[in-house]
Design a protein around this motif. Structure first.
Motif, PDB file in Angstrom:
ATOM      1  N   LEU A 188      89.675  11.106  80.199  1.00 48.38           N
ATOM      2  CA  LEU A 188      90.735  11.433  79.241  1.00 48.38           C
ATOM      3  C   LEU A 188      90.145  11.978  77.941  1.00 48.38           C
ATOM      4  CD1 LEU A 188      93.155   8.409  79.735  1.00 48.38           C
ATOM      5  CD2 LEU A 188      93.629  10.814  80.286  1.00 48.38           C
ATOM      6  N   LYS A 189      89.137  11.310  77.434  1.00 47.88           N
ATOM      7  CA  LYS A 189      88.501  11.784  76.207  1.00 47.88           C
ATOM      8  C   LYS A 189      87.941  13.192  76.420  1.00 47.88           C
ATOM      9  CE  LYS A 189      85.482   8.780  74.839  1.00 47.88           C
ATOM     10  NZ  LYS A 189      84.618   7.676  74.383  1.00 47.88           N
ATOM     11  N   TRP A 190      87.329  13.407  77.570  1.00 52.66           N
ATOM     12  CA  TRP A 190      86.741  14.710  77.890  1.00 52.66           C
ATOM     13  C   TRP A 190      87.824  15.795  77.877  1.00 52.66           C
ATOM     14  CZ3 TRP A 190      81.696  16.112  78.672  1.00 52.66           C
ATOM     15  CH2 TRP A 190      81.475  17.392  79.183  1.00 52.66           C
ATOM     16  N   LYS A 191      88.962  15.485  78.476  1.00 55.33           N
ATOM     17  CA  LYS A 191      90.047  16.468  78.594  1.00 55.33           C
ATOM     18  C   LYS A 191      90.774  16.695  77.271  1.00 55.33           C
ATOM     19  CE  LYS A 191      94.240  17.478  81.259  1.00 55.33           C
ATOM     20  NZ  LYS A 191      93.923  18.745  81.872  1.00 55.33           N
ATOM     21  N   TYR A 192      91.059  15.623  76.538  1.00 52.65           N
ATOM     22  CA  TYR A 192      91.944  15.730  75.380  1.00 52.65           C
ATOM     23  C   TYR A 192      91.227  15.716  74.030  1.00 52.65           C
ATOM     24  CZ  TYR A 192      95.551  15.237  78.834  1.00 52.65           C
ATOM     25  OH  TYR A 192      96.358  15.438  79.929  1.00 52.65           O
ATOM     26  N   GLN A 193      89.926  15.619  74.049  1.00 50.93           N
ATOM     27  CA  GLN A 193      89.168  15.712  72.808  1.00 50.93           C
ATOM     28  C   GLN A 193      87.903  16.552  73.062  1.00 50.93           C
ATOM     29  OE1 GLN A 193      87.876  12.010  70.929  1.00 50.93           O
ATOM     30  NE2 GLN A 193      89.056  12.579  69.131  1.00 50.93           N
ATOM     31  N   PRO A 194      88.088  17.797  73.527  1.00 46.69           N
ATOM     32  CA  PRO A 194      86.943  18.611  73.949  1.00 46.69           C
ATOM     33  C   PRO A 194      85.960  18.922  72.820  1.00 46.69           C
ATOM     34  CG  PRO A 194      88.953  19.939  73.899  1.00 46.69           C
ATOM     35  CD  PRO A 194      89.357  18.497  73.679  1.00 46.69           C
ATOM     36  N   GLU A 195      86.436  18.950  71.600  1.00 47.02           N
ATOM     37  CA  GLU A 195      85.547  19.270  70.480  1.00 47.02           C
ATOM     38  C   GLU A 195      84.528  18.160  70.213  1.00 47.02           C
ATOM     39  OE1 GLU A 195      88.957  16.933  68.850  1.00 47.02           O
ATOM     40  OE2 GLU A 195      88.759  18.550  70.307  1.00 47.02           O
ATOM     41  N   ALA A 251      93.219   2.540  80.489  1.00 48.35           N
ATOM     42  CA  ALA A 251      92.320   3.590  80.019  1.00 48.35           C
ATOM     43  C   ALA A 251      92.977   4.391  78.889  1.00 48.35           C
ATOM     44  CB  ALA A 251      91.932   4.513  81.169  1.00 48.35           C
ATOM     45  N   VAL A 252      94.276   4.627  79.008  1.00 46.81           N
ATOM     46  CA  VAL A 252      94.997   5.325  77.935  1.00 46.81           C
ATOM     47  C   VAL A 252      94.918   4.515  76.651  1.00 46.81           C
ATOM     48  CG1 VAL A 252      97.298   6.008  77.119  1.00 46.81           C
ATOM     49  CG2 VAL A 252      96.546   6.646  79.423  1.00 46.81           C
ATOM     50  N   ARG A 253      95.161   3.234  76.780  1.00 44.26           N
ATOM     51  CA  ARG A 253      95.098   2.372  75.582  1.00 44.26           C
ATOM     52  C   ARG A 253      93.707   2.421  74.943  1.00 44.26           C
ATOM     53  NH1 ARG A 253      97.712  -3.115  74.193  1.00 44.26           N
ATOM     54  NH2 ARG A 253      96.242  -3.923  72.679  1.00 44.26           N
ATOM     55  N   ALA A 254      92.674   2.338  75.776  1.00 37.83           N
ATOM     56  CA  ALA A 254      91.297   2.398  75.267  1.00 37.83           C
ATOM     57  C   ALA A 254      91.002   3.766  74.658  1.00 37.83           C
ATOM     58  CB  ALA A 254      90.310   2.089  76.393  1.00 37.83           C
ATOM     59  N   ALA A 255      91.493   4.829  75.274  1.00 34.81           N
ATOM     60  CA  ALA A 255      91.266   6.179  74.745  1.00 34.81           C
ATOM     61  C   ALA A 255      91.962   6.351  73.394  1.00 34.81           C
ATOM     62  CB  ALA A 255      91.752   7.222  75.743  1.00 34.81           C
ATOM     63  N   VAL A 256      93.162   5.824  73.263  1.00 38.80           N
ATOM     64  CA  VAL A 256      93.880   5.879  71.978  1.00 38.80           C
ATOM     65  C   VAL A 256      93.059   5.159  70.914  1.00 38.80           C
ATOM     66  CG1 VAL A 256      95.919   5.008  70.743  1.00 38.80           C
ATOM     67  CG2 VAL A 256      96.186   6.160  72.948  1.00 38.80           C
ATOM     68  N   ASN A 257      92.548   3.979  71.251  1.00 40.09           N
ATOM     69  CA  ASN A 257      91.754   3.205  70.291  1.00 40.09           C
ATOM     70  C   ASN A 257      90.463   3.923  69.903  1.00 40.09           C
ATOM     71  OD1 ASN A 257      93.632   1.142  70.235  1.00 40.09           O
ATOM     72  ND2 ASN A 257      92.590  -0.054  71.816  1.00 40.09           N
ATOM     73  N   GLU A 258      89.822   4.577  70.864  1.00 39.10           N
ATOM     74  CA  GLU A 258      88.542   5.234  70.572  1.00 39.10           C
ATOM     75  C   GLU A 258      88.694   6.578  69.879  1.00 39.10           C
ATOM     76  OE1 GLU A 258      85.261   5.505  73.144  1.00 39.10           O
ATOM     77  OE2 GLU A 258      85.394   3.422  73.782  1.00 39.10           O
ATOM     78  N   THR A 259      89.750   7.309  70.205  1.00 39.51           N
ATOM     79  CA  THR A 259      89.885   8.675  69.694  1.00 39.51           C
ATOM     80  C   THR A 259      90.786   8.783  68.474  1.00 39.51           C
ATOM     81  OG1 THR A 259      91.807   9.164  71.087  1.00 39.51           O
ATOM     82  CG2 THR A 259      89.606   9.642  72.018  1.00 39.51           C
ATOM     83  N   ASN A 260      91.626   7.781  68.262  1.00 47.15           N
ATOM     84  CA  ASN A 260      92.668   7.821  67.228  1.00 47.15           C
ATOM     85  C   ASN A 260      93.710   8.903  67.490  1.00 47.15           C
ATOM     86  OD1 ASN A 260      91.777   5.633  65.632  1.00 47.15           O
ATOM     87  ND2 ASN A 260      90.176   6.939  64.773  1.00 47.15           N
TER      88      ASN A 260
END
Length: 148
Positions: free
Chosen positions: A64-71, A113-122
């Motif tokens: 998820l992080k890879w897909k939605y936070q490519p920068e 995983a979504v919850r963890a991705a939200v927490n890690e990526t803001n």
């Protein structure tokens, strides 16, 4: 002098294992500490399932992080994705009967995983689809990395 196995279980777990193995090899079943042996075997199954759950959740979060936070992609993310896939492959090679369990937990792992991705990526939770955008096959595919 051999210590009773049930007592060893509480005082020296490693020696309990060694003596249990020896009794099994010798066919000395009457000397086994069956209650604790059954419990340990049950725990092994639970631990394997717990590990599959944990590794799948981490893998999905990084995809998820890879897909939605490519920068913000890093080699660390790639290494984590590869490591989780490799470890899941090892688990499934050792215990093929656990592979269907992946399907049983896939949706729940994705939600965590979504919850963890939200927490890690803001990133806002709405950034991520309600349903997993990856198939189980893609998630386990060593060569798959999602694009936008």
């Amino acid at each position: 002098m051999e210590t009773k196995l049930s007592g060893l279980y509480e005082t020296d777990f490693n020696l309990w294992i060694e003596q249990t193995i020896n009794h099994l090899k010798q066919g000395n079943l009457s000397a086994l500490d069956l209650d604790n042996l059954i419990e340990e075997i049950s725990d092994m199954g639970r631990n394997n399932r717990r590990e599959v759950f944990s590794r799948l959740k981490v893998l999905l979060m990084h995809l998820l992080k890879w897909k939605y936070q490519p920068e913000k992609r890093t080699n660390s993310w790639t290494n984590t994705i590869d490591e989780q896939r490799e470890q899941l492959e090892l688990i499934f090679n050792d215990s093929p009967s656990l592979k269907p369990y992946l399907g049983d937990i896939f949706s729940e792992c994705y939600q965590k995983a979504v919850r963890a991705a939200v927490n890690e990526t803001n990133l806002p939770k709405q950034t991520f689809p309600v349903d997993c955008p990856f198939t189980q096959e893609q998630v386990l595919d060593q060569d798959y990395l999602p694009e936008l």
